[in-house]
Design a protein around this motif. Structure first.
Motif, short mmCIF file in Angstrom:
data_model
loop_
_atom_site.label_atom_id
_atom_site.label_comp_id
_atom_site.label_asym_id
_atom_site.label_seq_id
_atom_site.Cartn_x
_atom_site.Cartn_y
_atom_site.Cartn_z
N LEU A 1 0.62 0.65 -0.06
CA LEU A 1 -0.24 1.72 -0.03
C LEU A 1 -0.19 2.48 -1.39
O LEU A 1 -1.60 2.89 -1.84
N TYR A 2 1.04 3.08 -2.01
CA TYR A 2 0.79 3.78 -3.04
C TYR A 2 0.27 2.98 -4.27
O TYR A 2 -0.67 3.66 -4.76
N GLU A 3 0.61 1.79 -4.39
CA GLU A 3 -0.01 0.91 -5.51
C GLU A 3 -1.47 0.85 -5.39
O GLU A 3 -2.31 0.99 -6.24
N LEU A 4 -1.97 0.69 -4.17
CA LEU A 4 -3.40 0.56 -3.84
C LEU A 4 -4.05 1.72 -4.22
O LEU A 4 -5.11 1.52 -4.92
N ALA A 5 -3.72 2.92 -3.68
CA ALA A 5 -4.25 4.21 -4.06
C ALA A 5 -4.32 4.16 -5.70
O ALA A 5 -5.11 4.94 -6.20
N GLY B 1 -7.78 4.34 -6.87
CA GLY B 1 -8.37 5.77 -6.75
C GLY B 1 -8.58 5.97 -5.12
O GLY B 1 -9.26 6.86 -4.66
N VAL B 2 -8.68 5.06 -4.43
CA VAL B 2 -9.09 5.02 -3.03
C VAL B 2 -8.40 5.92 -2.25
O VAL B 2 -7.40 6.41 -2.50
N ARG B 3 -9.16 6.76 -1.26
CA ARG B 3 -8.33 7.55 -0.44
C ARG B 3 -7.65 6.82 0.73
O ARG B 3 -7.93 5.77 1.02
N LEU B 4 -6.67 7.63 1.57
CA LEU B 4 -6.20 6.80 2.70
C LEU B 4 -6.33 7.45 4.14
O LEU B 4 -6.21 8.81 4.16
N LEU B 5 -6.52 6.66 4.91
CA LEU B 5 -6.63 7.16 6.31
C LEU B 5 -5.34 6.53 6.85
O LEU B 5 -5.16 5.56 7.37
N ILE B 6 -4.30 7.54 7.20
CA ILE B 6 -3.23 7.46 7.61
C ILE B 6 -3.20 7.44 9.47
O ILE B 6 -3.39 8.53 10.00
N ASP B 7 -2.93 6.31 10.08
CA ASP B 7 -2.81 6.26 11.32
C ASP B 7 -1.34 6.45 11.67
O ASP B 7 -0.59 5.34 11.60
N VAL B 8 -0.96 7.61 12.17
CA VAL B 8 0.36 7.73 12.62
C VAL B 8 0.74 6.80 13.77
O VAL B 8 2.00 6.37 13.91
N PRO C 1 1.52 8.36 -1.47
CA PRO C 1 0.88 9.29 -2.36
C PRO C 1 0.07 10.34 -1.38
O PRO C 1 -1.15 10.34 -0.90
N LEU C 2 0.85 11.35 -0.78
CA LEU C 2 0.06 12.10 0.04
C LEU C 2 -1.17 13.10 -0.26
O LEU C 2 -1.90 13.50 0.44
N GLU C 3 -1.31 13.24 -1.86
CA GLU C 3 -2.48 13.85 -2.10
C GLU C 3 -3.64 13.09 -2.08
O GLU C 3 -4.87 13.50 -2.16
#
Length: 437
Positions: free
Chosen positions: A162-166, A170-177, A199-201
């Motif tokens: 996910l870090y490399e993808l973002a 520059g895509v945003r992440l929708l994190i499903d816990v 990448p929490l930001e």
């Protein structure tokens, strides 16, 4: 962009309750179930009140080997514009495989399946995400999915992937816990490690949902209360960053509105306990501002060879799941069996929803007949086509349907299988009775 706050998945079954529910800042709708020109009255009233509505796609298949379908992207863009949405979301998953790229039969999963965490898959995904970003009028965020199975030979952890993808797109992440919890139970992955690598930001918002465990396998059902372990992962996330938005997902087995409100309160409490403040209030640099213009990152095109390698691997896996072919080397055959049965059960449930006449006609025989049919008959289109194919199979002798039920099933199939609905006029009915058509 302003922070989203606390939201809930809008579904027709709970539309009235959502309208009356206190403390709802925004809602999420399934994009494919939303018609821009015919929005439900409840959704229109929410929009008129200034409630943000975010379309959430489930069929784009950004993790598949093929480039994103232009028609699906145009439909997603149309929904974002009709709803005045600040962003749209999709999944890091593949939902179909085969076709010209692999010279194999095109197969539909009817479900979100995991992408292998390999360099080939990452290169393809990054290019597909950029194609989608260029076609959409608002920023895109992509969601980590739950999985029952693991790919052999993976090269990265989920957090690294996910870090490399973002970073590359520059895509945003929708994190499903809830999905992090599912992958912890099913694949032994540490949710805390995944959160530490993210990448929490880049987080756009967070999904929270329930599920259940059976025989050591966690099923992400979206039909059960949110369990404590999922709230604990949410609290861990909140201890690291203030989520711009948090949303409760519930897709079926809907409880009373009071229970949904209590689940929302538990979600708020889990965040408040760790973050020291309410959902939506910034901590340091406002993460929500990151969901604006997509960062311009140069993403190299994925080579055709990488797409073909990924396509062949995904086609082999999907064929084992829906067409009964042998399990690809390196996969856990027991888990593949669990996944295959889960896919068949989901098909049966969804077909019963889109074509409720079928269980009405076949009664208690519908489900066993459909599950037997699904073992050797992959989906060749959407669920409506699946319903027609199943009915035709039954009529051709695939399972018992005699007497009146057979006549009713034949009439139902004929009404829906032609290029246009048959006329219901008395003259047309008399003509059909005379010709037997």
């Amino acid at each position: 962009m302003a922070r989203l706050g606390t939201g809930i998945g809008w579904r027709p079954e709970i539309a009235d309750a959502v309208e009356r529910m206190p403390g709802i800042d925004w809602v999420e709708v399934v994009a494919e179930n939303t018609c821009p020109g015919h929005l439900p009255d409840s959704l229109r009233r929410l929009l008129d009140r200034g409630v943000t509505v975010v379309p959430h796609g489930v069929s784009l298949g950004l993790g598949g080997a093929d480039r994103p379908d232009a028609g699906r992207l145009a439909a997603l863009a149309e929904r974002a514009e009709a709803l005045g949405s600040p962003l749209v979301t999709e999944h890091i998953a593949f939902v179909r495989a085969g076709g010209p790229l692999t010279t194999t039969a095109r197969l539909e999963a009817g479900h979100l399946l995991p992408v292998p965490r390999t360099r080939d898959a990452l290169d393809v995904l990054c290019e597909n995400v950029r194609i989608a970003q260029d076609a959409l009028p608002v920023p895109l965020a992509v969601e980590n999915i739950a999985a029952l199975i693991s790919w052999p030979g993976e090269e990265m952890t989920e957090g690294q992937f996910l870090y490399e993808l973002a970073d590359r797109t520059g895509v945003r992440l929708l994190i499903d816990v809830a999905n992090l919890h599912t992958n912890h139970v099913n694949r032994g992955e540490d949710p805390a490690k995944a959160l530490a690598e993210l990448p929490l930001e880049a987080i756009a918002y967070v999904h929270v949902a329930g599920g259940f465990e059976r025989d050591g396998v966690w099923h992400d059902s979206h039909a059960h209360p949110v369990p404590r372990p999922v709230l604990d992962i949410l609290a861990d996330l909140a201890s690291r960053v203030s989520p711009p938005g948090v949303l409760l997902e519930r897709d079926e087995n809907f409880p009373e509105p009071g229970e949904l409100e209590r689940e929302l309160d538990a979600i708020k409490d889990a965040i408040k306990e760790m973050a020291g403040e309410l959902v939506g209030e910034p901590v340091g640099e406002p993460v929500g501002e990151a969901v604006g213009e997509t960062a311009q990152v140069d993403v190299p095109a994925a080579g055709d060879a990488a797409r073909q390698r990924l396509g062949l691997a995904q086609a082999a896996l999907l064929s084992a799941l829906v067409a009964g072919t042998p399990a690809p080397e390196g996969f856990d055959r027991v888990r593949l069996g669990v996944q295959a049965r889960s896919l068949a059960a989901k098909r049966a449930d969804v077909v019963a929803k889109v074509a409720p006449e079928l269980p009405g006609i076949l009664g208690t025989g519908y489900r066993p007949a459909f599950l037997a049919y699904a073992q050797g008959h992959p989906m060749r289109g959407g669920y409506r086509q699946d319903a027609l194919d199943f009915a035709e199979h039954v009529l051709l002798g695939g399972s018992p349907a005699e007497g009146r039920s057979r006549r009713e099933l034949r009439r139902w199939w004929l009404d829906r299988s032609g290029p246009a609905p048959r006329s219901r006029s008395r003259l047309a009915r008399v003509g059909r009775s005379l010709t037997g058509r």
